[in-house]
Design a protein around this motif. Structure first.
Motif: not given
Length: 711
Positions: A695, A663, A244, A665-666, A625, A623
């Motif tokens: 996602l 950050h 990420e 995805y979640k 974000k 899936e």
């Protein structure tokens, strides 16, 4: 894309400028072997700690041995040689005595040099702080003698290695190679190492494209104890950044005094379109997840790489006349900074000739504080400037005087038959810069005496306004005496934080103290100066122009033993909802930057000046974000006439009061300091707009990071 809103309610707010990905207060890394086949020599490890402020660090080895390090001087580098140089084994192994932890009382940037005690093998690399680690990594290519290591931060961490290797590895009676998985449960501080049992010049084992997944965040390192390029070999190690944090735009500069180098691209996603722009051609390729592309560049020139989805770029270079090779992770142009503190990496047994290569926009050469010759290079799509030179000995600070002119820094050090090379990271902590030349601090037995030379300050911040400079909050202004703004206040005023130091250990180091001593009869007072920026129409605080941390460490006296408390008892009420439209999200509040000590209570009551760490997370299995789009402060959330002060805007930090820590995805993390608003209101609100996207949706509105246009 689904959008919704999270609400927080509180009385007053305050936040500070943040940190780069490589600065923090807690780090963990592993010892690695640096030797050839049959080598009888041990490996030495050296820590280089760059710090904007004085403080203290504790180094803890896996066996529990602690070493206290005093960080002396602002904008300095402190060097520490780990005791007990060790002979380390190769092969596949699970070992519990290789991890090393560093915890500091102020934010720092950490670089590590590891070298064979006898000359011939060495390398240096920057270390990521614990708060920047994650649970999924893709390993870049190392063409021979590849070594991969994973370090657990927490107990009962399940790690799975999905092999994409050119060799097979034997471990506990099983053979692992391409297409196989190795799963292990690691305890805190354990290191899982994957490598050949010996390192030789003919070894062609490569682990590039291997995927590492874990149940909790881990630190992942990749390299080689003997990396060969252009017929010569040297040690090379790097820490693998989480997916990420990868980027989409890179400039790969030539290595100084080397006629050729190799760049490597690792793709994080399927269908990634990549353009490679050189002086002579433009090449386009498509890579899928975990695929790798590499190319040798024989001309001493830079190249520009851009991609549709995030990628990782690394560089290998070697000297054809000596045993000098390095590998380094190339930073994305979005990760360039305006402030670097470069350590002078040297040891008592090896002297290195240091080179610095700076890359920036061709329009920014006059903004960077170097007096060197720039080489302007143009590709078909980009024009940038590169300066390569040997800086003077000692730690060196490089700065840009414009936020629009960030730059990247490649550092190489050449010794006899060995070298190191890495891309530097910004200095840790809230950068005081040349601001410290404008501030003078005197600590008396009872009072702060802080003097700000406003003429010198104006050379650093031309838009500075004296009346906006305060100690901690608007109720603590200074008194102007000629050109000097003076703050002469008691230690129990202006929200001074007071700590009585009785014991310091690796697990209880206070994070809000800028200076410490090992004497158990001292009291530490910490505070800060800050210059607020105000909205011209509303006079509301809209940001901060700068912040300068203050600390005094005094001996206890018999009359000083009773505890002091801040006189301002203003409380902040924070309340969060846990349900949002379409999906669920949970907001939690913490007292520390590792997000481990949760603040309980509903609503929360927080004292003025307190730093609050916020985590917004969704736990839905779909899936998707989670994206935090906009946050603002409002005097009345129900009124359309309410004045709003943005703190996050288009996923960007709207002002110096806001810092988005990171950050995935979640999950999104950021923090703020509680501050006083210019006009008192019984209730102030913060509202945040939150979005959910599929996602794998790479549309602009579904990308993380700062957006340049309104959603």
């Amino acid at each position: 894309m689904f959008a919704t809103r999270l609400l927080w309610m509180f009385v007053v707010t305050r936040a500070v400028i943040g940190t780069a990905a490589y600065s923090g207060s807690q780090f963990i890394f592993a010892r690695f072997p640096s030797y050839e086949s049959g080598d009888e020599y041990a490996t030495a490890h050296f820590l280089f700690i760059a710090h904007a402020w004085e403080g203290q660090c504790t180094v803890t080895e896996s066996n529990g041995t602690d070493y206290d390090i005093q960080l002396t001087g602002n904008n300095s580098v402190t060097q520490f040689h780990l005791p007990k140089d060790r002979k380390l084994t190769m092969g596949v192994a699970l070992e519990g005595d290789r991890a090393v932890e560093l915890i500091c009382t102020t934010e720092v940037s950490l670089s590590v040099l590891h070298r064979r005690v006898s000359q011939g093998v060495a390398d240096a690399f920057p270390v990521l702080p614990v708060k920047s680690l994650s649970t999924k990594y893709i390993v870049p290519s190392v063409p021979n003698n590849a070594l991969l290591a994973m370090v657990a931060i927490y107990n009962n961490t399940n790690v799975t290695v999905h092999f994409n290797s050119t060799c097979s590895y034997s471990f506990r009676g099983n053979i692992y190679g391409r297409g196989n998985q190795l799963s292990m449960a690691l305890l805190q501080g354990e290191v899982l190492q994957i490598a050949s049992s010996q390192s030789t010049t003919s070894d062609t084992c490569d682990l590039g494209g291997t995927v590492v997944e874990s149940s909790h965040s881990v630190a992942v390192f990749s390299g080689s104890p003997l990396l060969c390029f252009d017929s010569h070999c040297d040690g090379a190690m790097s820490q693998v950044p989480p997916i990420e944090t990868w980027g989409t735009s890179f400039i790969v500069p030539p290595a100084p005094d080397m006629e050729q180098y190799r760049f490597q691209i690792t793709s994080g996603y399927n269908g990634t379109n990549i353009t490679i722009d050189t002086f002579t051609r433009i090449e386009s390729i498509i890579l899928n997840q975990a695929e790798i592309y590499d190319e040798d560049v024989t001309k001493a020139a830079a190249i520009y790489i851009r991609s549709s989805h995030p990628i990782l770029v690394s560089q290998i270079a070697g000297n054809s006349t000596n045993y000098q090779v390095f590998q380094a992770i190339v930073p994305a142009t979005d990760a360039y900074s305006t402030n670097y503190l470069i350590p002078d990496i040297q040891t008592s047994s090896m002297s290195y000739t240091r080179h610095v290569t700076i890359t920036t926009s061709s329009n920014c050469t006059s903004n960077i504080n170097i007096n060197e010759r720039w080489s302007v290079q143009s590709t078909d799509s980009q024009t940038f400037a590169i300066a390569s030179f040997q800086p003077s000995s000692g730690s060196t600070t490089f700065k840009s005087n414009s936020s629009a002119c960030p730059f990247g820094v490649l550092v190489t050090g050449v010794g006899i038959d060995e070298m190191y090379g890495y891309f530097s990271t910004p200095v840790g902590g809230d950068s005081g810069g040349s601001l410290e030349d404008s501030v003078d601090l005197t600590c008396t037995k009872a009072d702060w005496v802080v003097k700000v030379n406003t003429q010198e300050l104006a050379t650093v911040f031309p838009t500075s306004v004296n009346k906006n400079i305060v100690m901690s909050n608007a109720f603590c202004p200074g008194v102007l005496e000629g050109d000097v703004l003076v703050f002469n206040v008691s230690y129990n005023d202006c929200n001074t934080v007071i700590e009585s130091i009785t014991n310091i250990s690796s697990s209880t180091v206070p994070v809000n103290i800028m200076q410490l001593t090992s004497n158990n009869k001292t009291v530490t007072f910490s505070n800060y100066l800050i210059e607020y920026e105000r909205d011209a129409q509303t006079n509301l605080v809209s940001g901060a122009l700068w912040r300068y941390n203050l600390a005094c460490v005094l001996q206890k006296h018999e009359t000083d033993v009773k505890p002091f408390l801040p006189v301002d008892h203003t409380e902040v009420t924070v309340q969060a909802t846990s349900k949002i439209q379409g999906h669920e999200a949970v907001m939690k509040f913490y007292t520390d930057d590792t997000y481990t000590t949760e603040m309980k209570g509903n609503p929360l009551k927080v004292g003025l000046g307190t730093r609050v760490y916020v985590q917004v997370q969704t736990s839905v299995p779909a899936e998707v974000k989670l994206l935090v789009n906009n946050c603002y402060i409002s005097t009345d959330i129900t009124s359309g006439n309410s004045t709003r002060v943005p703190i996050i805007q288009n996923r960007c930090e709207a002002n110096h009061f806001t810092h988005i820590v990171g950050h995935v995805y979640k999950l999104t993390r950021f923090y703020f300091d509680v501050f006083e608003m210019p006009h008192h209101h019984d209730n102030m609100y913060v509202a945040c707009d939150v979005s959910f996207c599929p996602l794998m949706d790479f549309a602009p509105e579904c990308q993380g990071g700062c957006l340049s246009t309104h959603l």
